[in-house]
Design an enzyme around this catalytic site. Structure first.
Site, PDB file in Angstrom:
ATOM      1  CG  ASP A   1      19.349  18.516 -34.150  1.00 32.65           C
ATOM      2  OD1 ASP A   1      19.417  19.764 -34.026  1.00 32.65           O
ATOM      3  OD2 ASP A   1      19.776  17.916 -35.141  1.00 32.65           O
TER       4      ASP A   1
ATOM      5  CB  CYS B   1       4.173  -0.182   2.176  1.00 30.81           C
ATOM      6  SG  CYS B   1       2.938  -1.356   2.736  1.00 30.81           S
TER       7      CYS B   1
ATOM      8  CB  CYS C   1      -0.909   0.018   1.226  1.00 33.89           C
ATOM      9  SG  CYS C   1       0.011   0.149   2.766  1.00 33.89           S
TER      10      CYS C   1
ATOM     11  CG  ASP D   1      19.458  23.095 -30.548  1.00 32.77           C
ATOM     12  OD1 ASP D   1      19.388  24.306 -30.807  1.00 32.77           O
ATOM     13  OD2 ASP D   1      19.444  22.207 -31.415  1.00 32.77           O
TER      14      ASP D   1
ATOM     15  CG  ASP E   1      17.788  24.147 -33.813  1.00 35.45           C
ATOM     16  OD1 ASP E   1      18.285  25.256 -34.024  1.00 35.45           O
ATOM     17  OD2 ASP E   1      18.232  23.080 -34.280  1.00 35.45           O
TER      18      ASP E   1
END
Length: 776
Positions: free
Chosen positions: A666, A16, A13, A670, A463
């Site tokens: 990429d 826990c 649960c 960036d 970009d």
């Protein structure tokens, strides 16, 4: 500082989870600790100079029947245990124990079901009283013991304390700390029902002053244990399905490979492969590790990694990814990345970390769960005292009612119906299914927060180079002024082959693809004119390939037709290259970093989702605006230096501080902007630095995956809100009804058996609702 993820066995649960977090956080040297109840994983960061893993394991086991699994914790599959690791074995073992307990308690519950049906028939005057049938055993003090009660005691006791042994052990362990968990509620509730019934059975004289003899609740204790265990069994099974993404990724790993050793190909385990080894890949086999093809050509199915269904043709120099499947020809490839460095291992690591992380929306549920058990115990105790002492004085129950029995009945029901499990599972199960679903589509989510934030995105900043465009120059126009022979084309290609300039490679690539008949020729007097072009001779032919500056320097005239074509290409923001043979312009070429096929479609979909689009680029405004017009982008920020991209994100944010901005890129330059944005989305085809900075990774670099990621986030958040609504609603409504709220008005009293069933299935329903994400 050491940061690791370890599986935890034995959690039942959300309480826990809180207990383990509180216990481990008190260990000196532990900096950060978070436990994911759904994935059963613990993220821990600790100082190895101040504490040890053994102390952390001890802190985990001190608060319940929990076990921290530290053996074989890495992501690599063990070849001697295909598809399984130590954690999987322990979970299977635990699952087997729960299953055995369910069967044992289920068989034991059958007689009680018969007894209950029998009593219903008796109460409707359809059969005789079972107590009359079984009779009584007389005692020396003048009282007697009901044989019917005695049989129930004999059946219920082993079921409660043998089938429910793990529940009582967990509750007792927690009590030693001292603290309380979900098992505490179940243990106290069932033990109370059993103890009261035992006293009624063996000491009936204690109740001699009552007008009616009290009833026993043995059947309640038995059915509660059965329903709790059944619920945990179903929950464990359903939770296993939520984590199927990790299992599927693990199953992609090849077990063996044919590698070149002493001039011969021999079969070895993939754990024996070294970087630089040459590997033979036959049709139908899985790629063992990441590498580069050195010989041959084939078609590979990369769908399990990229989410793209179409096979990809690969040849010499192309990369292959471990776990993908070779569909046709045989190839040789050189191993580049092995073990935990392979893409598959990195994907598994990212998915595992995302599934183990905690979403901000989970914090409220965690706060409630941390105090849930003590609060419920207080409510149960108050309910007991209220119905025993206050309710009779207020006239809420009849004078003939057995007050003590009623108070016990209600207090037990309150303890049993309360369920923090559904609260604890509401968010992490949805996160697990959502992130796993994303991985199957080529979308990697680094953490749960990214999955949560993505549904709020209202502005996407792109970009340009490599994100909206393919990232390299390509020939868009090859305009012949007069017909070119194959020999002339061969001369042009051979001249450009000598140059390493990107525009030269674009031209040679175009001619190679378009004209298969061209052949290499020997160029003499080659000259590279920096920033302008190249020139050289073949036999009696002088060839110049370059821009307008070089053509002007060589005194080559432009006809009206050539000049019109030149101006048109310039207006389209394309780089223009002239080809002159023997001082005559024979062709003019337009070159550009062309827009990806899916970019326009993706931008259109974003607009349909009411998301604003912005393009960041270092190009001049004319080129940038030309591309923006092609794609329908809302705003252009041009002439941005790499170091200014992060500031550009701040500027866009300043226009609307409440805006949620996603940055898609990429490249190395960036990375700062990806980190600065509310959520960074890295193209998987880009640099490692960009990928490291991103919160979401699009493996294939397909912008349509961006749309899928946003929709995945929206669907996941919808399911999380449904789960939380049900989890909170269940407890807010269930606990007052269990406490007897409706009894004075409508005479409705919830049975502990029904409460046990409702509690057990409340968490199962949350998990099943999360599993719907697989089909969204």
């Amino acid at each position: 500082m050491k940061k690791e993820i370890y599986p935890v066995i034995g959690m039942h649960c959300a309480s826990c989870k809180s207990l383990i977090e509180n216990s481990v956080s008190e260990v000196d040297g532990v900096k950060n600790i978070s436990v994911n109840f759904a994935s059963e994983k613990m993220n821990v960061e600790y100082d190895e100079t101040k504490t040890s893993l053994d102390k952390i394991k001890e802190a985990v086991s001190n608060v319940g029947s929990y076990k921290l699994v530290t053996e074989q914790k890495d992501n690599e599959m063990k070849m001697d245990m295909p598809g399984h690791d130590h954690m999987a074995m322990l979970k299977e073992e635990e699952f087997g124990k729960i299953k055995a307990s369910v069967i044992w308690s289920g068989i034991g519950a059958i007689p009680f079901l018969i007894f209950m049906i029998w009593m219903i028939l008796f109460n409707n005057n359809l059969t005789m009283n079972p107590m009359d049938l079984f009779g009584e055993i007389s005692l020396s003090n003048g009282y007697s013991i009901s044989l019917f009660f005695l049989i129930q005691f004999a059946l219920a006791t082993p079921i409660l304390f043998i089938a429910g042994k793990a529940i009582f052990q967990s509750a007792l362990t927690a009590l030693k700390v001292p603290t309380a968990n979900m098992d505490t509620l179940i243990a106290v509730g069932t033990f109370t029902a059993w103890a009261f019934s035992t006293v009624v059975t063996f000491a009936p004289s204690l109740f001699s002053g009552l007008k009616e003899s009290p009833e026993v609740f043995f059947e309640a204790a038995v059915f509660i244990i059965f329903f709790i265990l059944l619920g945990r069994l179903l929950e464990a099974n359903a939770k296993g399905k939520t984590n199927s993404a990790i299992q599927k990724l693990l199953q992609l790993q090849a077990k063996e490979a044919m590698i070149l050793r002493d001039g011969k190909f021999v079969k070895v385990q993939i754990s024996e492969i070294l970087v630089g080894d040459t590997i033979l890949l036959k049709p139908g086999e899985k790629v063992a590790v990441d590498g580069v093809i050195s010989e041959g050509q084939s078609t590979l199915d990369e769908s399990m990694i990229t989410g793209e269904s179409m096979p990809v043709t690969k040849g010499i120099g192309d990369t292959v990814v471990g776990g993908t499947i070779n569909k046709s020809g045989s190839v040789h490839y050189t191993a580049q990345k092995i073990g935990s460095d392979t893409m598959l291992s990195q994907i598994i690591k990212i998915v595992e970390e995302a599934q183990s992380s905690q979403a901000p929306i989970q914090k409220l549920a965690d706060k409630v769960s941390s105090v849930f058990v003590p609060v419920v115990i207080v409510i149960s105790l108050f309910s007991f005292l209220f119905w025993l002492f206050i309710a009779p004085r207020l006239g809420l129950i009849g004078v003939d009612t057995n007050q003590f029995q009623l108070a016990i009945y209600i207090a037990t029901t309150v303890l049993i119906i309360a369920c923090p499990c559904a609260l604890g599972l509401a968010t992490p199960t949805a996160i697990m299914v959502g992130s796993g679903n994303g991985a199957g589509k080529g979308i990697l989510l680094k953490n749960a927060e990214a999955l949560e934030i993505a549904h709020k995105i209202d502005t996407v900043v792109f970009d340009k180079t490599g994100t909206l465009t393919i990232g390299r120059p390509e020939v868009t126009d090859f305009l012949s002024i007069r017909g070119l022979s194959i020999q002339e084309l061969s001369i042009i290609k051979s001249l450009e082959d000598i140059s390493e300039h990107p525009l030269s490679r674009a031209i040679t690539g175009y001619i190679e693809t378009k004209y298969k008949e061209v052949e290499p020729l020997k160029i003499e007097n080659f000259k590279n004119n920096e920033g302008m072009g190249v020139e050289g001779n073949f036999e009696k032919n002088q060839v110049v390939v370059g821009n307008s500056k070089l053509i002007t320097q060589r005194g080559i005239a432009l006809s009206n037709d050539v000049n019109e074509k030149y101006l048109k290409l310039g207006s389209e923001a394309k780089s223009t290259v002239f080809i002159a043979i023997n001082n005559e312009i024979v062709a003019i070429i337009g070159i550009a970093d062309i827009v990806k096929e899916e970019s326009k479609e993706a931008i259109g979909k974003l607009h349909s989702m009411s998301i604003k689009t912005v393009m960041l680029t270092g190009d001049n405004n004319q080129i940038a605006q030309s591309i923006a017009n092609q794609l329908g982008i809302d705003k252009v920020v041009a002439d941005v230096l790499p170091t200014q991209k992060a500031q550009a994100i701040d500027d866009i944010k300043a226009e609307n501080p409440k805006s949620i901005i996603a940055m898609v890129g990429d490249g190395v330059n960036d990375a700062p902007a990806l980190a600065k944005a509310d959520i960074g989305i890295a193209m998987g085809t880009g640099t490692d630095i960009a990928i490291e900075s991103g919160d979401i990774i699009l493996i294939k670099g397909d912008l349509n995956k961006l749309i899928d990621a946003i929709e995945l986030s929206r669907n996941t958040m919808k399911v999380i809100k449904q789960n939380l609504f049900w989890a909170f609603g269940y407890n807010i409504i269930g606990i007052p009804i269990a406490a007897g709220l409706l009894y004075p008005v409508l005479g409705i009293l919830l049975s502990p058996i029904i409460a046990g069933g409702a509690m057990a299935f409340s968490s199962v329903s949350v998990v099943l609702n999360s599993l719907r994400l697989k089909n969204m």
